[in-house]
Enzyme design. Structure first.
Site, short mmCIF file in Angstrom:
data_model
loop_
_atom_site.label_atom_id
_atom_site.label_comp_id
_atom_site.label_asym_id
_atom_site.label_seq_id
_atom_site.Cartn_x
_atom_site.Cartn_y
_atom_site.Cartn_z
N THR A 141 0.81 -1.22 0.00
CA THR A 141 0.00 0.00 0.00
C THR A 141 0.84 1.27 0.00
O THR A 141 0.49 2.26 -0.66
CB THR A 141 -0.95 -0.01 1.21
OG1 THR A 141 -1.78 -1.17 1.13
CG2 THR A 141 -1.83 1.22 1.24
N ASP A 142 1.96 1.26 0.71
CA ASP A 142 2.76 2.50 0.79
C ASP A 142 3.23 2.95 -0.59
O ASP A 142 3.20 4.14 -0.91
CB ASP A 142 3.93 2.36 1.76
CG ASP A 142 4.80 1.13 1.50
OD1 ASP A 142 4.41 0.25 0.71
OD2 ASP A 142 5.88 1.04 2.12
N GLY A 143 3.63 2.00 -1.43
CA GLY A 143 4.06 2.36 -2.79
C GLY A 143 2.93 2.96 -3.60
O GLY A 143 3.10 3.98 -4.29
N ASP A 146 2.14 6.62 -2.53
CA ASP A 146 3.10 7.61 -3.05
C ASP A 146 2.93 7.82 -4.55
O ASP A 146 3.05 8.94 -5.05
CB ASP A 146 4.53 7.15 -2.75
CG ASP A 146 5.00 7.56 -1.36
OD1 ASP A 146 4.70 8.69 -0.94
OD2 ASP A 146 5.68 6.75 -0.70
N ASP A 208 2.05 4.21 6.98
CA ASP A 208 1.05 4.36 5.91
C ASP A 208 -0.05 5.35 6.29
O ASP A 208 -0.90 5.67 5.44
CB ASP A 208 0.40 3.02 5.59
CG ASP A 208 1.31 2.09 4.81
OD1 ASP A 208 2.44 2.49 4.48
OD2 ASP A 208 0.89 0.94 4.54
#
EC number: 3.2.1.-
Length: 388
Positions: A141-143, A146, A208
């Site tokens: 999810t973090d990618g 961003d 996140d």
């Protein structure tokens, strides 16, 4: 006794002068968010970062995440950072749309499928191409967060009338993030689209909880559900901060129910032996909450960042990995831990940390260690934009 009209005028002038002096004194001595980082320094670092970590060809580029001398590997996390860094550099007039488009084409090429615009979490160099295995065609999810945020900034910077329609890509990606990566009960980000079980769906990567992003998503899409994600993320961050005198929080926690009950994760339950410590995920929290205060002036984010800064100001040096009570786990330094704190100190105006760690933020960048170098680059860019 009746006062002469000129006496009233003189008294008024005295009050105005005193008020002006007071304001001047306040502006001189009160804490303010001002950057100690010059654009020239950031530009030089950006050139170094690009040369060390960007790979690809005229059409597509990616951020190399492994050792310089081994076969290329990258992560969706890295692609998100690369796109974010490039568009933030463009906002300061030295990042190029060409580079951003190359990074964007790589992201599009490595979406999980034509129907799923989330990015496959890892690719390795095999033959003449970068490829993902079946197991790697899941998301982190973090990618994705961003990437979505970078696409919005690109749309705001360059518009979407060219070859690549940033607005369409961003909105399609956000629709899928909401469907596959946001827990429908807690309204918080899950760790990936694979987290569908009763336990895994409640796991939250604390870094996140990017409240500034969720506020931007809400205004960009006119979708109020993102405001709820921002609000719930803010609530959880504040609760986690309040649980420790240090203000530190673990890499991963669990959050359950509509009342957002927080719980602990054990070591090695998700990613590493440091899952329940302030490790290589949570080290990004000072950056994320300080950015929310810088952009949206969130007082809650300011308090969270200030509490962390107070803890780190009491340490002789910032080392890598801490227990939540503040006991250091490692005895070495790492820019992934120092530069987010240095940036937060710039934003919330912690003078002691600014003096001690601005030189770390602007210091020599590693050309053989992607993660700390890339976080340093991102926080440098954010820092140099303070007050602009």
């Amino acid at each position: 006794m009746k006062r002469h009209k000129y006496q009233w005028m003189i008294s008024g002038l005295i009050i105005l002068v005193a008020l002006a002096i007071g304001i001047a004194i306040y502006n001189t001595y009160s804490p303010r968010s001002t950057s100690s980082v010059s654009t020239a320094v950031v530009k030089d670092h950006y050139k170094i970062w690009k040369k060390a970590y960007l790979r690809g060809n005229k059409q597509q580029e990616f951020v190399k995440t492994n050792n310089k001398n081994s076969k290329d590997q990258t992560l969706s996390e890295a692609q998100g950072y690369g796109m974010l860094i490039t568009v933030m550099a463009a906002q300061q007039d030295f990042g190029s749309q060409k580079t951003f488009n190359q990074l964007t084409r790589y992201y599009v090429r490595h979406q999980i499928s034509s129907d799923n615009p989330l990015m496959a979490w890892r690719q390795n160099h095999k033959g003449i191409a970068m490829t993902s295995t079946k197991e790697e065609k899941t998301s982190a999810t973090d990618g994705d967060l961003d990437i979505a945020y970078a696409l919005i900034l690109a749309d705001e910077r360059w518009g979407s009338k060219g070859e690549i329609k940033y607005n369409r890509l961003a909105k399609k990606l956000l629709t899928t993030i909401k469907k596959k990566e946001i827990n429908p009960t807690t309204k918080l980000p899950k760790v990936g689209d694979w987290a569908t079980g009763p336990k895994s769906a409640t796991v939250v990567r604390t870094s996140d909880l990017m409240t500034a992003y969720f506020r931007k998503f809400a205004s960009y899409t006119n979708d109020g559900s993102w405001t709820k994600v921002a609000q719930n993320s803010q609530i959880v961050l504040k609760r986690l901060s309040d649980q420790q005198e240090t203000g530190l929080m673990a890499d991963f926690v669990t959050v359950t129910g509509s009342k957002l009950k927080t719980g602990k994760i054990g070591a090695k339950e998700v990613a590493s032996e440091h899952d329940n410590q302030y490790g290589f995920n949570a080290c990004r929290v000072p950056w994320r909450v300080a950015y929310d205060y810088q952009i949206y002036h969130s007082q809650s984010s300011k308090q969270i960042a200030r509490k962390m800064c107070r803890f780190f100001a009491d340490q002789k040096q910032i080392t890598a990995i801490y227990k939540l009570n503040g006991d250091p786990v490692g005895d070495y330094t790492n820019a992934a831990f120092t530069t987010p704190v240095a940036y937060a100190a710039q934003v919330v105006a912690n003078p002691e940390l600014k003096v001690r760690y601005t030189k770390v933020l602007t210091g020599k960048m590693s050309t053989k260690d992607y993660y700390p170098a890339t976080i340093q680059m991102a926080t440098l860019l954010a820092s140099s934009s303070i007050g602009k």
